[in-house]
Design a protein around this motif. Structure first.
Motif, mmCIF file in Angstrom:
data_model
loop_
_atom_site.group_PDB
_atom_site.id
_atom_site.type_symbol
_atom_site.label_atom_id
_atom_site.label_comp_id
_atom_site.label_asym_id
_atom_site.label_seq_id
_atom_site.Cartn_x
_atom_site.Cartn_y
_atom_site.Cartn_z
ATOM 1 N N ASN A 40 0.278 -12.849 55.416
ATOM 2 C CA ASN A 40 1.420 -13.759 55.245
ATOM 3 C C ASN A 40 1.267 -14.999 56.120
ATOM 4 O O ASN A 40 2.094 -15.265 57.008
ATOM 5 N N PRO A 41 0.234 -15.797 55.880
ATOM 6 C CA PRO A 41 -0.031 -16.935 56.763
ATOM 7 C C PRO A 41 1.068 -17.993 56.760
ATOM 8 O O PRO A 41 1.241 -18.699 57.753
ATOM 9 N N ALA A 42 1.821 -18.094 55.661
ATOM 10 C CA ALA A 42 2.854 -19.129 55.575
ATOM 11 C C ALA A 42 4.204 -18.664 56.126
ATOM 12 O O ALA A 42 5.162 -19.439 56.154
ATOM 13 N N ALA A 43 4.282 -17.423 56.587
ATOM 14 C CA ALA A 43 5.542 -16.902 57.133
ATOM 15 C C ALA A 43 5.797 -17.474 58.524
ATOM 16 O O ALA A 43 4.948 -18.147 59.115
ATOM 17 N N ASP A 44 6.971 -17.178 59.071
ATOM 18 C CA ASP A 44 7.276 -17.539 60.458
ATOM 19 C C ASP A 44 6.498 -16.592 61.363
ATOM 20 O O ASP A 44 6.826 -15.404 61.466
ATOM 21 N N LEU A 45 5.443 -17.107 61.984
ATOM 22 C CA LEU A 45 4.587 -16.281 62.842
ATOM 23 C C LEU A 45 4.671 -16.730 64.293
ATOM 24 O O LEU A 45 3.719 -16.584 65.053
ATOM 25 N N SER A 86 -4.613 -14.350 72.257
ATOM 26 C CA SER A 86 -3.168 -14.523 72.377
ATOM 27 C C SER A 86 -2.571 -14.589 70.972
ATOM 28 O O SER A 86 -3.275 -14.917 70.008
ATOM 29 N N PRO A 87 -1.273 -14.279 70.813
ATOM 30 C CA PRO A 87 -0.668 -14.348 69.483
ATOM 31 C C PRO A 87 -0.839 -15.714 68.825
ATOM 32 O O PRO A 87 -1.191 -15.808 67.642
ATOM 33 N N GLY A 88 -0.612 -16.779 69.590
ATOM 34 C CA GLY A 88 -0.727 -18.119 69.023
ATOM 35 C C GLY A 88 -2.137 -18.427 68.557
ATOM 36 O O GLY A 88 -2.350 -19.010 67.482
ATOM 37 N N ARG A 89 -3.121 -18.024 69.352
ATOM 38 C CA ARG A 89 -4.508 -18.291 68.979
ATOM 39 C C ARG A 89 -4.911 -17.455 67.769
ATOM 40 O O ARG A 89 -5.607 -17.933 66.872
ATOM 41 N N TYR A 90 -4.471 -16.208 67.742
ATOM 42 C CA TYR A 90 -4.796 -15.364 66.591
ATOM 43 C C TYR A 90 -4.189 -15.943 65.316
ATOM 44 O O TYR A 90 -4.864 -16.001 64.278
ATOM 45 N N VAL A 91 -2.949 -16.362 65.378
ATOM 46 C CA VAL A 91 -2.282 -16.913 64.191
ATOM 47 C C VAL A 91 -3.010 -18.157 63.697
ATOM 48 O O VAL A 91 -3.257 -18.319 62.493
ATOM 49 N N GLU A 92 -3.389 -19.056 64.601
ATOM 50 C CA GLU A 92 -4.085 -20.263 64.158
ATOM 51 C C GLU A 92 -5.421 -19.920 63.514
ATOM 52 O O GLU A 92 -5.796 -20.486 62.487
ATOM 53 N N ARG A 93 -6.153 -18.993 64.120
ATOM 54 C CA ARG A 93 -7.448 -18.622 63.559
ATOM 55 C C ARG A 93 -7.280 -17.932 62.214
ATOM 56 O O ARG A 93 -8.065 -18.144 61.286
ATOM 57 N N SER A 94 -6.265 -17.101 62.082
ATOM 58 C CA SER A 94 -6.014 -16.438 60.805
ATOM 59 C C SER A 94 -5.669 -17.465 59.731
ATOM 60 O O SER A 94 -6.169 -17.391 58.599
ATOM 61 N N ARG A 95 -4.836 -18.417 60.082
ATOM 62 C CA ARG A 95 -4.467 -19.455 59.117
ATOM 63 C C ARG A 95 -5.665 -20.338 58.768
ATOM 64 O O ARG A 95 -5.845 -20.732 57.605
ATOM 65 N N ALA A 96 -6.484 -20.636 59.758
ATOM 66 C CA ALA A 96 -7.668 -21.451 59.497
ATOM 67 C C ALA A 96 -8.626 -20.734 58.557
ATOM 68 O O ALA A 96 -9.200 -21.340 57.643
ATOM 69 N N GLN A 118 -22.872 -23.140 63.540
ATOM 70 C CA GLN A 118 -23.120 -22.038 62.630
ATOM 71 C C GLN A 118 -21.863 -21.221 62.333
ATOM 72 O O GLN A 118 -21.869 -20.399 61.418
ATOM 73 N N SER A 119 -20.765 -21.469 63.064
ATOM 74 C CA SER A 119 -19.553 -20.719 62.775
ATOM 75 C C SER A 119 -19.023 -21.021 61.383
ATOM 76 O O SER A 119 -18.320 -20.209 60.789
ATOM 77 N N GLN A 120 -19.383 -22.199 60.824
ATOM 78 C CA GLN A 120 -18.934 -22.519 59.467
ATOM 79 C C GLN A 120 -19.602 -21.609 58.429
ATOM 80 O O GLN A 120 -19.143 -21.507 57.297
ATOM 81 N N PHE A 121 -20.714 -20.950 58.809
ATOM 82 C CA PHE A 121 -21.416 -20.064 57.894
ATOM 83 C C PHE A 121 -21.068 -18.604 58.132
ATOM 84 O O PHE A 121 -21.451 -17.739 57.356
ATOM 85 N N SER A 122 -20.370 -18.317 59.231
ATOM 86 C CA SER A 122 -20.104 -16.928 59.598
ATOM 87 C C SER A 122 -18.974 -16.356 58.764
ATOM 88 O O SER A 122 -18.241 -17.072 58.083
ATOM 89 N N THR A 123 -18.833 -15.044 58.830
ATOM 90 C CA THR A 123 -17.724 -14.394 58.151
ATOM 91 C C THR A 123 -16.430 -14.745 58.870
ATOM 92 O O THR A 123 -16.449 -15.251 59.995
ATOM 93 N N PRO A 124 -15.273 -14.500 58.229
ATOM 94 C CA PRO A 124 -14.007 -14.833 58.878
ATOM 95 C C PRO A 124 -13.904 -14.260 60.281
ATOM 96 O O PRO A 124 -14.613 -13.329 60.642
#
Length: 318
Positions: free
Chosen positions: A223-228, A255-265, A196-202
């Motif tokens: 800025n998802p495409a920036a150096d993060l 964590s920063p890495g996990r947040y960045v991946e989720r934001s980009r996703a 159901q996460s595919q139906f949830s809000t970001p």
């Protein structure tokens, strides 16, 4: 053999939580499944659903004889209904003699209040998962699956996932072929891909307490495409990498890495829904780099492919 399915409702229940599973079981009965569906509430008579439509129910206290399945509906009033001792007492009594117990959507609150989810893994509507976990710490809440089986207790996610749950119960009782035939008759998926996460809000993450971390969070999302990378983000707020990672994780819960991946996703998900860009363009603009990485992230996070997500959620009108 006839299998009695008792569906529990209450004032303000979600009509689809009852109607979806009821139609699955009644369709299976027409195919020889032997199900008999009944509806009960604290008091006999007309019970209004949240949309104003009323259904006729018998009284929980007057239900006699063994039950095959006790299924509890959800609805906007479910968390408050969990404080009704007559309702919870009726569920507890009937659950003791039922072969299995199930809930749809936030009907899980009623099962949890009755102690039926203690030390069990359970799911509910993604919007209610946090509250369920906060109120019932002994329950292991997983907000992604469409349904979960833990022993003889089944729980399902939001609203129409009650249909997924009921089909799974039919398959368990009578095999894949009957469940498939029921799904075909109702024109629904037998097994919907993903959770159901595919139906949830970001994605959800805590809002940082400090202004620099809030500004950085907004910068990452914009800025998802920036150096993060961690070094770049730490330099952005003038901290050492180690201190930055510790502060960011403490204030966002990720964590920063996990947040960045989720934001980009989530950026990629929005691009798939509102644009017709090729997958390699979506991957590049969302910061995921390549279509291969985009595919891996989608399979890991939502258990579907980017193409499947676009086919299901793309709006040509945007």
């Amino acid at each position: 053999m006839q299998r009695r399915i008792l569906i529990v409702v209450f004032p303000g229940f979600q009509l689809l939580d009852m109607a979806g599973p009821a139609d699955v079981f009644s369709t299976a009965a027409m195919l020889g499944g032997g199900y008999k569906v009944e509806v009960a509430a604290v008091r006999a008579g007309a019970v209004p659903a949240g949309n104003g439509i009323a259904v006729t129910a018998s009284a929980l206290g007057e239900v006699r004889g063994p039950l095959d399945t006790l299924l509890v509906t959800g609805g906007l009033t479910a968390p408050d209904q969990a404080r009704d001792p007559e309702l919870i007492g009726g569920i507890t009594t009937l659950a003791a003699d039922a072969r299995r117990v199930a809930s749809v959507c936030n009907g899980a609150f009623l099962l949890a209040q009755a102690g039926l989810l203690d030390r069990r893994r359970a799911t509910t509507h993604w919007l209610a998962a946090g509250e369920l976990q906060d109120r019932y710490e002994s329950v292991e809440v997983d907000a992604d699956p469409l349904y979960i089986e833990d022993g003889n207790v089944w729980t399902s996610a939001g609203v129409l996932s009650g249909v997924d749950l009921a089909l799974a119960l039919v398959a368990r009782d009578h095999g894949h072929t009957m469940a498939r035939d029921v799904a075909r008759g109702l024109v629904v998926y037998l097994h919907r891909p993903g959770g159901q996460s595919q139906f949830s809000t970001p994605m959800s993450a805590m809002t940082p307490r400090s202004e620099p971390m809030r500004e950085l969070q907004a910068y990452i999302d914009a800025n998802p495409a920036a150096d993060l990378s961690v070094p770049a983000l730490a330099a952005h707020v003038g901290m050492s990498e180690r201190h930055f990672s510790r502060v960011f994780t403490a204030q966002t819960g990720l964590s920063p890495g996990r947040y960045v991946e989720r934001s980009r996703a989530d950026t990629a998900r929005r691009l798939l829904e509102v644009t017709g860009h090729p997958l390699d363009t979506v991957a590049r603009e969302s910061g995921l780099g390549t279509a291969e990485t985009l595919y891996r992230v989608f399979r890991r996070r939502w258990r579907i492919s980017p193409g499947d997500h676009r086919r299901r959620f793309h709006s040509k009108e945007r």
